[in-house]
Design a protein around this motif. Structure first.
Motif, PDB file in Angstrom:
ATOM      1  N   PRO A  35     -73.992-109.454 -48.843  1.00  0.00           N
ATOM      2  CA  PRO A  35     -73.561-107.957 -47.947  1.00  0.00           C
ATOM      3  C   PRO A  35     -74.387-106.853 -48.541  1.00  0.00           C
ATOM      4  CG  PRO A  35     -71.498-109.048 -48.724  1.00  0.00           C
ATOM      5  CD  PRO A  35     -72.600-109.881 -49.501  1.00  0.00           C
ATOM      6  N   ASP A  74     -73.304-104.641 -43.773  1.00  0.00           N
ATOM      7  CA  ASP A  74     -73.744-105.552 -42.938  1.00  0.00           C
ATOM      8  C   ASP A  74     -73.333-106.709 -44.015  1.00  0.00           C
ATOM      9  OD1 ASP A  74     -74.914-104.397 -40.668  1.00  0.00           O
ATOM     10  OD2 ASP A  74     -76.706-103.712 -42.315  1.00  0.00           O
ATOM     11  N   LEU A  75     -72.375-107.386 -43.406  1.00  0.00           N
ATOM     12  CA  LEU A  75     -71.882-108.865 -44.374  1.00  0.00           C
ATOM     13  C   LEU A  75     -73.208-109.729 -44.477  1.00  0.00           C
ATOM     14  CD1 LEU A  75     -68.453-109.182 -42.773  1.00  0.00           C
ATOM     15  CD2 LEU A  75     -69.043-108.079 -44.978  1.00  0.00           C
ATOM     16  N   CYS A  79     -67.768-113.871 -44.394  1.00  0.00           N
ATOM     17  CA  CYS A  79     -66.807-113.532 -45.515  1.00  0.00           C
ATOM     18  C   CYS A  79     -65.489-113.696 -45.071  1.00  0.00           C
ATOM     19  CB  CYS A  79     -67.128-111.991 -45.664  1.00  0.00           C
ATOM     20  SG  CYS A  79     -68.910-111.874 -46.390  1.00  0.00           S
ATOM     21  N   TYR A  82     -61.986-108.534 -47.380  1.00  0.00           N
ATOM     22  CA  TYR A  82     -62.383-107.173 -48.188  1.00  0.00           C
ATOM     23  C   TYR A  82     -61.184-106.683 -48.989  1.00  0.00           C
ATOM     24  CZ  TYR A  82     -63.226-102.394 -49.455  1.00  0.00           C
ATOM     25  OH  TYR A  82     -63.473-101.101 -49.810  1.00  0.00           O
ATOM     26  N   LEU A 129     -61.803-111.039 -42.771  1.00  0.00           N
ATOM     27  CA  LEU A 129     -63.048-110.924 -42.290  1.00  0.00           C
ATOM     28  C   LEU A 129     -63.630-111.852 -41.338  1.00  0.00           C
ATOM     29  CD1 LEU A 129     -64.779-109.035 -45.192  1.00  0.00           C
ATOM     30  CD2 LEU A 129     -63.589-108.051 -43.157  1.00  0.00           C
ATOM     31  N   GLN A 132     -66.139-111.506 -38.444  1.00  0.00           N
ATOM     32  CA  GLN A 132     -66.756-110.166 -38.623  1.00  0.00           C
ATOM     33  C   GLN A 132     -68.534-110.177 -39.033  1.00  0.00           C
ATOM     34  OE1 GLN A 132     -65.212-107.193 -37.620  1.00  0.00           O
ATOM     35  NE2 GLN A 132     -63.625-108.741 -36.772  1.00  0.00           N
ATOM     36  N   HIS A 133     -69.466-109.201 -38.677  1.00  0.00           N
ATOM     37  CA  HIS A 133     -70.709-109.180 -38.790  1.00  0.00           C
ATOM     38  C   HIS A 133     -71.043-108.341 -39.863  1.00  0.00           C
ATOM     39  CE1 HIS A 133     -70.922-112.120 -35.465  1.00  0.00           C
ATOM     40  NE2 HIS A 133     -71.453-112.584 -36.129  1.00  0.00           N
ATOM     41  N   SER A 134     -70.211-107.187 -39.738  1.00  0.00           N
ATOM     42  CA  SER A 134     -70.196-105.731 -40.471  1.00  0.00           C
ATOM     43  C   SER A 134     -68.866-105.052 -40.358  1.00  0.00           C
ATOM     44  CB  SER A 134     -71.383-104.956 -39.748  1.00  0.00           C
ATOM     45  OG  SER A 134     -70.985-104.382 -38.437  1.00  0.00           O
ATOM     46  N   PHE A 159     -65.812-108.051 -51.758  1.00  0.00           N
ATOM     47  CA  PHE A 159     -65.931-108.862 -50.549  1.00  0.00           C
ATOM     48  C   PHE A 159     -65.752-110.347 -51.302  1.00  0.00           C
ATOM     49  CE2 PHE A 159     -68.207-105.400 -48.932  1.00  0.00           C
ATOM     50  CZ  PHE A 159     -67.709-105.047 -47.591  1.00  0.00           C
ATOM     51  N   CYS A 161     -66.991-113.893 -49.941  1.00  0.00           N
ATOM     52  CA  CYS A 161     -68.054-114.769 -48.854  1.00  0.00           C
ATOM     53  C   CYS A 161     -68.336-115.989 -49.406  1.00  0.00           C
ATOM     54  CB  CYS A 161     -69.171-113.833 -49.051  1.00  0.00           C
ATOM     55  SG  CYS A 161     -68.900-112.271 -48.433  1.00  0.00           S
TER      56      CYS A 161
END
Length: 161
Positions: A35, A74-75, A79, A82, A129, A132-134, A159, A161
């Motif tokens: 990220p 931005d991931l 992920c 959070y 998450l 999710q992309h961001s 995060f 991931c």
């Protein structure tokens, strides 16, 4: 005929601390393996800190912002979550309150705190998450002018991931 070889198990999740995330450059967005903080869609005053304090308790790591604030991350990879704590830093002298939010893709609300004042205990944040992309870490003043001097903390923020 030989039996099929089972797929190797996925690697264990990796933790990425928000106070260690790099700032992305527009030309490198989406190509990082971790990220990254989107420099172009985040407020200019983001302090990645070692040591902060909320309600008299110390936290080793985190980020601090002034209200109002938006930090876009931005991931850059799948992920799962959070996690962290959200609260008002003990350095705050302003009498107002702020509300913390985590927004996902399309500005959809994923989590929201109650109004928090200086001296209030921080609240735990856990946001799944998947997909999710961001995300955006948002701090919004609750009491108008009185909230503009508030230093807001995202402590122990990471995060998986």
């Amino acid at each position: 005929m030989l039996p099929p070889v089972p797929a190797p198990p996925p690697p264990p999740p990796t933790s990425f601390w928000v106070d260690e995330l790099p700032f992305s450059k527009e030309s490198h967005r989406g190509r990082s393996i971790s990220p990254s903080i989107d420099r172009h869609h985040s407020d200019w005053l983001l302090l990645q800190r070692d040591g902060l304090s909320m309600a008299g308790a110390s936290y080793k790591r985190g980020v601090s912002v002034h209200a109002p604030s938006t930090v876009t991350i931005d991931l850059n990879r799948p992920c799962s979550a959070y996690d962290g704590l959200a609260g008002v830093d003990d350095l705050t002298l302003a009498p107002g309150a702020v509300r913390f939010s985590v927004l996902g893709d399309d500005d959809r609300s994923l989590w929201r705190s109650p109004a928090l004042h200086a001296g209030d205990a921080p609240v735990p944040v856990h946001v799944p998450l998947a997909g999710q992309h961001s995300i955006q870490l948002v701090v919004t003043p609750v009491d108008g002018y009185w909230s503009t001097g508030i230093l807001a903390d995202w402590a122990n923020a990471q995060f998986s991931c």
